[in-house]
Design a protein around this motif. Structure first.
Motif, PDB file in Angstrom:
ATOM      1  N   LEU A  81      77.511  67.419  40.703  1.00 34.56           N
ATOM      2  CA  LEU A  81      76.415  67.790  41.600  1.00 34.56           C
ATOM      3  C   LEU A  81      76.686  69.140  42.254  1.00 34.56           C
ATOM      4  N   ALA A  82      77.904  69.355  42.721  1.00 37.63           N
ATOM      5  CA  ALA A  82      78.249  70.625  43.355  1.00 37.63           C
ATOM      6  C   ALA A  82      78.117  71.782  42.370  1.00 37.63           C
ATOM      7  N   ASP A  83      78.538  71.565  41.138  1.00 37.23           N
ATOM      8  CA  ASP A  83      78.420  72.604  40.116  1.00 37.23           C
ATOM      9  C   ASP A  83      76.962  72.938  39.848  1.00 37.23           C
ATOM     10  N   VAL A  84      76.132  71.909  39.768  1.00 32.95           N
ATOM     11  CA  VAL A  84      74.699  72.097  39.527  1.00 32.95           C
ATOM     12  C   VAL A  84      74.049  72.893  40.662  1.00 32.95           C
ATOM     13  N   ALA A  85      74.403  72.563  41.896  1.00 32.80           N
ATOM     14  CA  ALA A  85      73.790  73.226  43.048  1.00 32.80           C
ATOM     15  C   ALA A  85      74.299  74.657  43.253  1.00 32.80           C
ATOM     16  N   ARG A  86      75.556  74.889  42.900  1.00 29.26           N
ATOM     17  CA  ARG A  86      76.171  76.178  43.213  1.00 29.26           C
ATOM     18  C   ARG A  86      76.170  77.174  42.057  1.00 29.26           C
ATOM     19  N   ASN A  87      76.198  76.686  40.819  1.00 27.45           N
ATOM     20  CA  ASN A  87      76.427  77.587  39.690  1.00 27.45           C
ATOM     21  C   ASN A  87      75.424  77.434  38.547  1.00 27.45           C
ATOM     22  N   PRO A  88      74.148  77.336  38.820  1.00 25.60           N
ATOM     23  CA  PRO A  88      73.194  77.194  37.707  1.00 25.60           C
ATOM     24  C   PRO A  88      73.197  78.440  36.829  1.00 25.60           C
ATOM     25  N   ALA A  89      73.071  78.217  35.525  1.00 24.95           N
ATOM     26  CA  ALA A  89      73.111  79.341  34.588  1.00 24.95           C
ATOM     27  C   ALA A  89      71.743  79.961  34.367  1.00 24.95           C
ATOM     28  N   PHE A  90      70.693  79.173  34.475  1.00 25.21           N
ATOM     29  CA  PHE A  90      69.332  79.633  34.202  1.00 25.21           C
ATOM     30  C   PHE A  90      69.253  80.315  32.834  1.00 25.21           C
ATOM     31  N   ALA A  91      69.743  79.622  31.816  1.00 24.73           N
ATOM     32  CA  ALA A  91      69.736  80.161  30.454  1.00 24.73           C
ATOM     33  C   ALA A  91      68.304  80.442  30.011  1.00 24.73           C
ATOM     34  N   GLN A  92      68.132  81.555  29.292  1.00 33.32           N
ATOM     35  CA  GLN A  92      66.796  81.973  28.888  1.00 33.32           C
ATOM     36  C   GLN A  92      66.110  80.923  28.025  1.00 33.32           C
TER      37      GLN A  92
END
Length: 471
Positions: free
Chosen positions: A228-239
């Motif tokens: 959850l912390a990784d998802v909230a803090r480090n999203p990649a937003f891949a194209q």
């Protein structure tokens, strides 16, 4: 797989209704109120060898069928296979087994009387304990020890009200991508890791906030919150994930725009709020969504997802000190940003008017009567909730009684008070035959008048999504 089944069973028991349904199913199906617990114990004993044995017995090729749907080929005249029935297949009358128990209603003479009501129960409100990390992040913990399950949510002020002009849907699209990959985990890895813990993870946005949440068994909290912390803090937003999500959203909105009820609601919001903030479509439109680039998503995220404006809420079978320690470990080094949260502007009530949207092929009309409402912080919020429940919540509400029960003009009618950070929207809505739409609008207005003693307190106008001949 066992963790998923166990977690789902625990979630179903979080409410009184869920517990009652579980007991009722056990009594009716197995005639034993302890059957549900026995079933969970049996699931816990299942081994890999058991799975392989069942697969060999029931999942053979001779017991399977493949169905391939090819709409393009069928449109050009292609025909599907003809499924023949073997001579060995015999049809016999359906007869209930002799040992099945047939339940019949008890007669009035033998029926057990309903127990008298017990003493009033005073609700026990769980105590929320709030602390704050050095970076400003709020950590709110509510201990609930009745079931071994925990839900954790990270929430940030990244709602649709902050969407840039012409790019409605940015916040919703950004939130939907949180679980679609981080700088260290792919979307598939996120799903696999959470599912292996028997949990579920999701993300989304409303008008004033965005969130990422996970639910898991209590003994799997630490690894689940790490994801959850990784998802909230480090999203990649891949194209590629952005392109896929945008296409799915455009397809969904296109369906909404063909539905009279949905379109009436969309038009009502625009009529009440104009083209600012709350007047947009939260998910975006076929026009605005293509304008949203990866840069738009990254910018929206960086402006809103910062620890000093975010909160971690943890509820369930976990000690406050343990939850706080986890928060410090997983979020303590999250750096502050330069975020300024701006509330949506307050919208003046528009003049009453009627808007008609002609949908020639629609079989019904969607009817909405709406006006600006109140903010969640308004002192009248709770009074408004009670008034709304009287007007249009439930089968016996005034709107449903007049429109459905008395006149049969619709399957149902309801109302809502959507209170947001800034004043939201008050609306009443239903679907009815095209010809009866004016009558329904009149009935809604009359019921609002009766409830509030003055129609102007509720009404700004009506919006109708009409089928052919709606002039």
């Amino acid at each position: 797989a066992k963790n998923e089944i166990l977690t789902s069973a625990l979630k179903s028991r979080e409410t009184a209704e869920g517990k009652a349904s579980t007991l009722a199913a056990s009594i009716i199906v197995s005639r034993d109120p302890k059957a549900a617990d026995q079933q969970l114990a049996a699931i816990a004993r299942v081994t890999a060898a058991d799975i392989q044995r069942v697969a060999r017995q029931y999942l053979g090729d001779n017991q399977s069928a493949a169905i391939v749907y090819l709409p393009d080929a069928m449109a050009q005249g292609a025909k599907g296979d003809t499924v023949g029935i073997a001579d060995t297949v015999k049809v016999a009358p359906l007869v209930a087994p002799k040992d099945i128990v047939i339940h019949t209603a008890a007669s009035a003479e033998t029926r057990v009387a309903i127990p008298a009501p017990g003493a009033p129960v005073s609700p026990t409100i769980p105590n929320a304990v709030e602390t704050k990390l050095a970076n400003g992040m709020r950590v709110i913990v509510v201990e609930k020890r009745d079931l071994p399950i925990v839900t954790a949510t990270v929430v940030a002020p990244a709602g649709g009200a902050s969407d840039p002009a012409g790019k409605a849907g940015t916040a919703a699209l950004a939130a939907s991508l949180l679980t679609k990959g981080t700088t260290t985990r792919s979307a598939e890895q996120i799903a696999q890791q959470i599912e292996s813990l028997g949990g579920s993870i999701g993300a989304g946005a409303d008008w004033d906030a965005a969130f990422a949440t996970v639910t898991v068994k209590a003994d799997q909290v630490a690894p689940a919150l790490t994801v959850l912390a990784d998802v909230a803090r480090n999203p990649a937003f891949a194209q590629e994930e952005l392109d896929r999500a945008r296409k799915q959203t455009v397809d969904g909105v296109a369906v909404q725009l063909k539905d009279p009820a949905a379109l009436a609601g969309i038009a009502a919001s625009r009529a009440v709020f104009g083209d600012r903030a709350y007047g947009n479509l939260l998910s975006g439109t076929p026009t605005s969504l293509p304008r949203i680039t990866r840069e738009s998503i990254v910018t929206a995220y960086s402006r809103a997802w910062n620890p000093d404006q975010s909160a971690l809420v943890v509820v369930g079978d976990i000690a406050t000190k343990d939850a706080t320690a986890l928060a410090q470990t997983l979020f303590g080094d999250w750096k502050r940003g330069n975020l300024t949260v701006v509330a949506a502007p307050v919208t003046a009530a528009p003049k009453p008017r009627v808007i008609v949207v002609d949908l020639p092929e629609a079989g019904q009309a969607g009817v909405v009567v709406a006006r600006p409402g109140i903010a969640r912080s308004d002192k009248d919020f709770y009074a408004a909730q009670v008034a709304n429940a009287t007007l249009g919540v439930g089968f016996t509400s005034r709107l449903n009684r007049e429109i459905r029960i008395k006149r049969g003009l619709a399957y149902g009618a309801g109302s809502s008070v959507d209170a947001r950070r800034s004043p939201g929207i008050v609306s009443a809505s239903t679907q009815t035959k095209n010809a009866s739409a004016p009558e329904v609008v009149k009935l809604i207005a009359e019921e609002m008048t009766k409830l509030g003693d003055q129609l102007d307190h509720f009404r700004c106008g009506g919006v109708l999504g009409l089928g052919g001949g709606g002039d």
